[in-house]
Design a protein around this motif. Structure first.
Motif, short mmCIF file in Angstrom:
data_model
loop_
_atom_site.label_atom_id
_atom_site.label_comp_id
_atom_site.label_asym_id
_atom_site.label_seq_id
_atom_site.Cartn_x
_atom_site.Cartn_y
_atom_site.Cartn_z
N GLY A 29 0.84 -1.20 0.00
CA GLY A 29 0.00 0.00 0.00
C GLY A 29 0.87 1.24 0.00
N VAL A 30 0.30 2.33 -0.49
CA VAL A 30 1.04 3.59 -0.57
C VAL A 30 0.81 4.38 0.70
CG1 VAL A 30 1.33 5.72 -1.85
CG2 VAL A 30 0.87 3.59 -3.07
N ALA A 31 1.90 4.68 1.42
CA ALA A 31 1.85 5.49 2.64
C ALA A 31 0.87 4.92 3.65
CB ALA A 31 1.49 6.93 2.30
N GLY A 32 0.80 3.58 3.74
CA GLY A 32 -0.04 2.96 4.74
C GLY A 32 -1.52 2.96 4.42
N ILE A 33 -1.91 3.35 3.22
CA ILE A 33 -3.33 3.38 2.84
C ILE A 33 -3.71 1.99 2.36
CG2 ILE A 33 -5.05 4.47 1.36
CD1 ILE A 33 -3.13 6.87 1.17
N GLN A 34 -4.46 1.27 3.18
CA GLN A 34 -4.79 -0.12 2.91
C GLN A 34 -6.24 -0.26 2.47
OE1 GLN A 34 -2.36 -2.15 2.96
NE2 GLN A 34 -0.90 -0.81 3.99
N PRO A 35 -6.54 -1.30 1.69
CA PRO A 35 -7.93 -1.59 1.36
C PRO A 35 -8.77 -1.73 2.63
CG PRO A 35 -6.48 -2.92 0.00
CD PRO A 35 -5.61 -2.25 1.02
N SER A 36 -10.02 -1.34 2.54
CA SER A 36 -10.88 -1.30 3.73
C SER A 36 -12.33 -1.53 3.31
CB SER A 36 -10.74 0.06 4.42
OG SER A 36 -11.70 0.21 5.44
N ASN A 37 -13.16 -1.84 4.30
CA ASN A 37 -14.61 -1.91 4.08
C ASN A 37 -15.32 -0.68 4.64
OD1 ASN A 37 -14.50 -4.33 2.71
ND2 ASN A 37 -14.92 -5.57 4.53
N PHE A 38 -14.56 0.25 5.23
CA PHE A 38 -15.14 1.49 5.75
C PHE A 38 -15.02 2.58 4.69
CE2 PHE A 38 -13.99 -0.71 9.70
CZ PHE A 38 -15.18 -0.59 10.42
N VAL A 57 -10.52 11.84 0.79
CA VAL A 57 -9.49 11.28 -0.08
C VAL A 57 -8.71 10.23 0.68
CG1 VAL A 57 -9.29 13.38 -1.47
CG2 VAL A 57 -7.85 13.11 0.56
N ASP A 58 -7.94 9.44 -0.07
CA ASP A 58 -7.11 8.38 0.51
C ASP A 58 -7.94 7.44 1.38
OD1 ASP A 58 -5.01 9.59 -0.76
OD2 ASP A 58 -4.23 10.58 1.04
N LEU A 59 -9.11 7.02 0.85
CA LEU A 59 -10.02 6.10 1.54
C LEU A 59 -10.43 6.61 2.91
CD1 LEU A 59 -8.64 2.54 0.65
CD2 LEU A 59 -10.26 3.99 -0.59
N GLY A 60 -10.67 7.90 3.02
CA GLY A 60 -11.10 8.48 4.29
C GLY A 60 -9.99 8.78 5.25
N ASN A 61 -8.76 8.49 4.87
CA ASN A 61 -7.64 8.83 5.74
C ASN A 61 -7.46 10.34 5.86
OD1 ASN A 61 -5.70 6.38 6.62
ND2 ASN A 61 -6.77 5.88 4.72
N LYS A 62 -7.95 11.08 4.86
CA LYS A 62 -7.84 12.53 4.89
C LYS A 62 -9.11 13.17 4.35
CE LYS A 62 -2.81 12.69 4.16
NZ LYS A 62 -1.73 13.14 3.24
N GLU A 236 -2.00 6.88 -8.63
CA GLU A 236 -3.01 7.86 -9.00
C GLU A 236 -4.16 7.90 -7.99
OE1 GLU A 236 -4.23 6.82 -12.90
OE2 GLU A 236 -2.32 7.36 -13.85
N GLY A 237 -4.32 6.83 -7.20
CA GLY A 237 -5.41 6.77 -6.26
C GLY A 237 -5.11 7.35 -4.90
N THR A 238 -3.91 7.93 -4.72
CA THR A 238 -3.53 8.52 -3.45
C THR A 238 -2.99 9.93 -3.68
OG1 THR A 238 -1.31 7.56 -3.62
CG2 THR A 238 -2.97 6.29 -2.43
N THR A 239 -2.93 10.70 -2.60
CA THR A 239 -2.50 12.10 -2.69
C THR A 239 -1.12 12.33 -2.11
OG1 THR A 239 -3.54 12.67 -0.57
CG2 THR A 239 -4.90 12.86 -2.55
N VAL A 240 -0.40 11.27 -1.73
CA VAL A 240 0.91 11.46 -1.12
C VAL A 240 1.93 11.86 -2.17
CG1 VAL A 240 0.40 9.82 0.72
CG2 VAL A 240 1.47 9.01 -1.39
N GLY A 241 3.10 12.31 -1.72
CA GLY A 241 4.14 12.78 -2.62
C GLY A 241 4.81 11.68 -3.41
N LEU A 302 -10.85 0.29 -2.32
CA LEU A 302 -9.49 0.02 -2.78
C LEU A 302 -8.77 1.32 -3.11
CD1 LEU A 302 -10.27 -2.94 -5.22
CD2 LEU A 302 -9.93 -3.00 -2.73
N PRO A 303 -7.52 1.47 -2.68
CA PRO A 303 -6.76 2.70 -2.96
C PRO A 303 -6.15 2.70 -4.35
CG PRO A 303 -5.44 1.22 -1.63
CD PRO A 303 -6.78 0.54 -1.82
N THR A 304 -6.98 2.71 -5.36
CA THR A 304 -6.52 2.68 -6.74
C THR A 304 -7.56 3.30 -7.65
OG1 THR A 304 -5.82 1.21 -8.56
CG2 THR A 304 -7.49 0.36 -7.04
N THR A 305 -7.13 3.75 -8.81
CA THR A 305 -8.06 4.27 -9.81
C THR A 305 -8.55 3.17 -10.74
OG1 THR A 305 -6.17 4.86 -11.22
CG2 THR A 305 -7.06 6.58 -9.78
#
Length: 355
Positions: A29-38, A57-62, A236-241, A302-305
Motif C-alpha cells: 500500500g502507498v503510505a499505509g493506505i490499505q484496502p478497507s470496508n469502511f 481522499v485516501d479512503l477516508g484517511n484525509k 493515482e489513487g492517493t494524494t501522497v508525494g 481500494l486505494p486505486t483508480t
C-alpha cells in the motif's frame, strides 16, 4: 507418473514458500493506505458556499478542502479551536491547536504538549501554498481497532457506522460539513483464490511441454503489464508525494526489474538457462506484487483508480503466475544436467625392445 508427482510436490512447496515468506496481509500500500470496508462519505455543506468543496481522499484517511471563495476559511479542531486556515495567502496551521498533534497518527495516541492550548490565541505558521488543504481527521473515520457491534453481528450487510460533522468558519459564519462513515462489505475472495491456483497449476503443466518457452514468455509479460497497471493505479489513487510513492512501491518495482531481466533471458537463452531468474522472479512478484496486496481480493474500498474487478484480477493473476513461474524455475533448475568434463585416457606405455 514420477514427473507429475514431482510437479505436484513442487507446486505445494512453492505455494507454501510464498505463504510463509509473505509479510502480513495488506502490508503493502502507498503510505499505509490499505484496502478497507469502511467508506467515508461527505454528504452536504450547510450553508452551501459557492467555491467551497470538501472531499474524502485516501479512503477516508484525509479530508480535502478546496477554497475558491477568495476569502480565508478556518477549520476548527476537536475543541472548536482554530486548527487550519486556507485562503488566497496559502495554507496555515495553528501550532497551539491540539489537533495538530492528535492528527499525526490514525489512532491519535500521541502526547499533546502543554503549549497546545485550544483557548490561547492562534499561533499561525505557513505550511503550504495554494487554496487546497488536506488533513487527517478522527471525526471522519472509524477510530477503533475492532469493528462496530453491528458489523460483528452481520458483516455481510451494509451498515451506517457513524455520522460526523466538521465545522468551518468564513468571515465569522460557521459552516457545517456533514458526512457518514459506512461499512460496505467486500466480495468473497474464493473465486479469485481458485483462479490463482488454476493459473499456477496450468502454467506448471504447460511450462513442462514443448510450448513451455512460449507459455513462460506470455506469463512473464502478463505479470509485468499487470503489475505496472497496479502500481500506476495505486499512485493515482492517493494524494501522497512522489518520493513516498516510490518508497512504498520499491519491492514491486524491484520485482518488475527482475521480471524484465528474466523475460529477456528466456527469449534469448530459453527456459532452462533462465531457471534461476525464473525462481527469483516468481517468488519476488508473487510476494511483492500479489500477497502483499491480498486484501484487495476481499475489501470493498481500494486505494486505486483501477476498477475493482481489474484490481482483483491483477492481484490474483500475479499470485498464480508468480507461484507457477517460481515452481517452473525450481523444477528446471533441479533438472539441469551436470556436464562432466571429458578426459582423454592415457595411452599405455609401449615397451621398447632391446636391440
Amino acid at each position: 507418473m514420477i514427473r507429475l508427482g514431482r510437479v505436484a510436490l513442487a507446486l505445494a512447496l512453492g505455494v507454501g514458500t510464498v505463504v510463509v515468506a509473505a509479510d502480513p496481509a495488506g502490508a503493502h500500500g502507498v503510505a499505509g493506505i490499505q484496502p478497507s470496508n469502511f467508506a467515508t462519505e461527505v454528504l452536504m455543506i450547510v450553508p452551501a458556499e459557492p467555491g467551497l468543496a470538501v472531499h474524502a481522499v485516501d479512503l477516508g484517511n484525509k479530508l480535502q478542502l478546496d477554497n475558491h471563495t477568495g476569502r480565508d476559511v478556518i477549520v476548527l479542531g476537536y475543541d472548536n479551536e482554530p486548527y487550519l486556515r486556507v485562503g488566497p495567502g496559502g495554507v496555515y496551521q495553528n501550532d497551539r491547536s491540539p489537533a495538530v498533534y492528535l492528527n499525526r497518527t490514525r489512532t491519535g495516541n500521541v502526547p499533546v504538549p502543554r503549549s497546545a492550548n485550544p483557548n490561547a490565541p492562534p499561533q499561525w505558521h505557513q505550511i503550504g501554498d495554494g487554496t487546497t488543504v488536506r488533513w487527517h481527521d478522527h471525526r471522519a473515520h472509524w477510530l477503533a481497532s475492532t469493528s462496530p457491534p453491528e458489523v460483528q453481528s452481520n458483516p455481510g450487510a451494509r451498515h451506517l457506522v457513524q455520522r460526523w460533522t466538521v465545522t468551518l468558519v468564513r468571515d465569522g459564519t460557521r459552516i457545517a460539513v456533514h458526512g457518514d462513515v459506512v461499512w460496505i462489505p467486500g466480495p468473497s475472495p474464493w473465486g479469485w483464490v481458485a483462479l490463482a491456483v488454476a493459473l499456477a497449476a496450468g502454467l506448471v503443466v504447460l511450462g513442462l511441454t514443448r510450448v513451455g518457452r512460449v507459455v513462460v514468455t506470455a506469463a512473464l509479460a502478463a505479470m509485468l503489464v499487470g503489475e505496472t497497471a497496479h502500481v500506476l493505479g495505486s499512485w493515482e489513487g492517493t494524494t501522497v508525494g512522489g518520493a513516498t510513492k516510490l518508497a512504498a512501491s520499491a519491492y514491486a518495482l524491484g520485482g518488475m526489474a527482475v521480471g524484465a531481466l528474466a523475460l529477456v533471458w528466456v527469449l534469448r537463452r530459453g527456459v532452462r538457462a533462465a531457471a534461476p531468474l525464473l525462481l527469483l522472479t516468481g517468488l519476488f512478484l508473487a510476494l511483492a506484487g500479489g500477497l502483499a496486496d491480498v486484501t484487495v481480493l476481499y475489501r470493498s474500498q481500494l486505494p486505486t483508480t483501477l476498477p475493482g474487478t481489474w484490481a482483483r484480477l491483477e492481484v490474483a493473476a500475479v499470485i498464480g503466475l508468480g507461484v507457477g513461474v517460481a515452481i517452473l524455475g525450481a523444477v528446471r533448475l533441479r533438472a539441469t544436467p551436470h556436464r562432466v568434463r571429458k578426459t582423454t585416457p592415457a595411452r599405455p606405455a609401449v615397451p621398447v625392445s632391446a636391440s
